[in-house]
Scaffold this active site. Structure first.
Site, PDB file in Angstrom:
ATOM      1  N   LYS A 197       0.748  -1.169  -0.055  1.00  7.40           N
ATOM      2  CA  LYS A 197       0.097  -0.007  -0.213  1.00  7.40           C
ATOM      3  C   LYS A 197       0.904   1.397   0.132  1.00  7.40           C
ATOM      4  O   LYS A 197       1.555   1.477   1.019  1.00  7.40           O
ATOM      5  CB  LYS A 197      -0.766  -0.018   1.042  1.00  7.40           C
ATOM      6  N   LYS A 250      -2.344  -1.558  -3.732  1.00  7.79           N
ATOM      7  CA  LYS A 250      -3.192  -0.311  -3.759  1.00  7.79           C
ATOM      8  C   LYS A 250      -2.458   0.671  -3.964  1.00  7.79           C
ATOM      9  O   LYS A 250      -1.218   0.918  -3.106  1.00  7.79           O
ATOM     10  CB  LYS A 250      -4.010  -0.524  -2.340  1.00  7.79           C
TER      11      LYS A 250
HETATM   12  C1  PBG Z   1      -7.620   3.145   5.579  1.00 11.65           C
HETATM   13  C2  PBG Z   1      -7.844   3.029   4.146  1.00 11.65           C
HETATM   14  C3  PBG Z   1      -7.770   4.335   3.382  1.00 11.65           C
HETATM   15  C4  PBG Z   1      -8.360   3.525   2.084  1.00 11.65           C
HETATM   16  C5  PBG Z   1      -8.691   2.366   2.256  1.00 11.65           C
HETATM   17  N1  PBG Z   1      -8.361   1.939   3.540  1.00 11.65           N
HETATM   18  C6  PBG Z   1      -7.212   5.379   3.583  1.00 11.65           C
HETATM   19  C7  PBG Z   1      -5.999   5.780   3.502  1.00 11.65           C
HETATM   20  O1  PBG Z   1      -4.985   5.059   3.851  1.00 11.65           O
HETATM   21  O2  PBG Z   1      -5.570   7.012   3.771  1.00 11.65           O
HETATM   22  C8  PBG Z   1      -8.223   4.515   0.632  1.00 11.65           C
HETATM   23  C9  PBG Z   1      -9.280   3.875  -0.095  1.00 11.65           C
HETATM   24  C10 PBG Z   1      -9.609   4.787  -1.357  1.00 11.65           C
HETATM   25  O3  PBG Z   1      -8.991   5.706  -1.476  1.00 11.65           O
HETATM   26  O4  PBG Z   1     -10.748   4.457  -2.030  1.00 11.65           O
HETATM   27  N2  PBG Z   1      -6.492   3.142   6.038  1.00 11.65           N
END
Ligand code: PBG
Length: 324
Positions: A197, A250
């Protein structure tokens, strides 16, 4: 006339020929729809999310109705994000037995038991400071956060979640969650790790939707540097070693090279998250008449399958039938 050159157009001549030789496809069952369930809303209410046209925050009962529609459409499942009434320093509503996500899981399972329910295991929607864990000064304390994540994952399993998906990027979280689930009597519940991520600007609309923008600083000390490729292999390997059943990359579209890399290196089921900013870009351009929304949305989903993803978390899931 040159002789014997490649006549690629032979197999593109008619729709039937193109169907015959098509290598990849997207089915509704490959898709997971993210939903925001908001404890501040009246239970039957929905509230549009400005930067994500077509997406809503749902009250608890409205979410259950929506989930039933989604199940009828054959979509693969849902992932839930909660917006609690009250936030605090450790995000205690994130693991409360009667928290908004826990209640919603149980309510969905009561109405549509066959619908697959995943949960996002993280603290940022529940903490008053918006960071993904417990703070020590201005730093997120890794090992203290693991305990919160363990409690969160177990509370989701207890409520009836089918899969837990940690998205916090703390080190050691997959092992910690696996151990906690096993100890609590949930050895059958799989962990889908957001293994890779990145610290991405494409999460912008999500943070508006989930009200989770960090009050100070950013997430660069725990999420990955967008410049790194080899680091993705180390993150994925660590999570596999810790017991992850499935892996995720992601964001999606800007990281298709990473999807392909993980596909080639790991036999595990692989997911990709087409995040809020990717959805918002397509919607915005379509609203301006600059892109054909249905066409590019489908094309983007196909690109994930081509890169090697087995499943896609996408805000287009709930309207997938109308894209075809
Ligand atoms: C929680 C999380 C996030 C997203 C999914 N889980 C936000 C982040 O990490 O800031 C983002 C998903 C999206 O942008 O659609 N940590």
């Amino acid at each position: 006339m040159p002789q014997g050159f490649h006549r690629g157009r032979r197999l593109r001549r008619t729709p039937a020929l193109r169907d015959l030789v098509r290598e990849h496809s997207v089915d509704a069952g490959d898709l997971i729809q993210p939903y925001f369930v908001d404890e501040l809303l009246d239970s039957h209410a929905v509230s549009p999310i400005g930067s994500m046209p077509g997406q809503f925050r749902y009250g608890e009962k409205a979410l259950v109705d929506e989930a039933a529609r989604l199940a009828d459409a054959g979509v693969g499942g849902v992932i839930l994000f909660g917006i609690p009434k009250e936030k605090d320093a450790i995000g205690s509503q994130g693991f409360a037995a009667e928290g908004i996500v826990q209640r919603s899981i149980a309510a969905i399972k009561a109405r549509v038991p066959q619908l697959l329910v995943m949960t996002d295991v993280c603290c940022c929607e529940y903490t008053s400071h918006g960071h993904c864990g417990q703070l020590c000064g201005e730093d997120v304390e890794n090992d203290a956060t693991l305990r919160l994540l363990q409690q969160t994952a177990v509370s989701h399993a207890r409520a009836g979640a089918d899969i837990v998906a940690p998205s916090d990027m703390m080190d050691g979280r997959v092992a910690a969650i696996r151990q906690a689930l096993d100890a609590a009597g949930f050895p059958q519940i799989p962990v889908l790790s957001y293994a890779v991520k990145y610290a991405s600007g494409f999460y912008g609309p999500f943070r508006e939707a989930a009200d989770s923008t960090p009050a100070f600083g950013d997430r660069a000390s725990y999420q990955m540097d967008p410049a790194n490729v080899r680091e993705a292999l180390r993150e994925a390997q660590a999570d596999v070693d810790e017991g992850a059943d499935m892996l995720m990359v992601k964001p999606g579209m800007p990281y298709l090279d990473i999807v392909r890399l993980l596909r080639d290196r790991f036999p595990h089921p692989l997911f990709v998250y087409q995040v809020s900013g990717e959805y918002a870009m397509i919607k915005a351009a379509a609203q301006l008449g600059w892109l054909d929304e249905k066409r590019v949305a489908l094309e983007s989903l196909l690109a994930f399958k081509r890169a090697g993803a087995d499943g896609i978390l996408t805000y287009f899931a709930k309207d997938f039938a109308s894209l075809k």
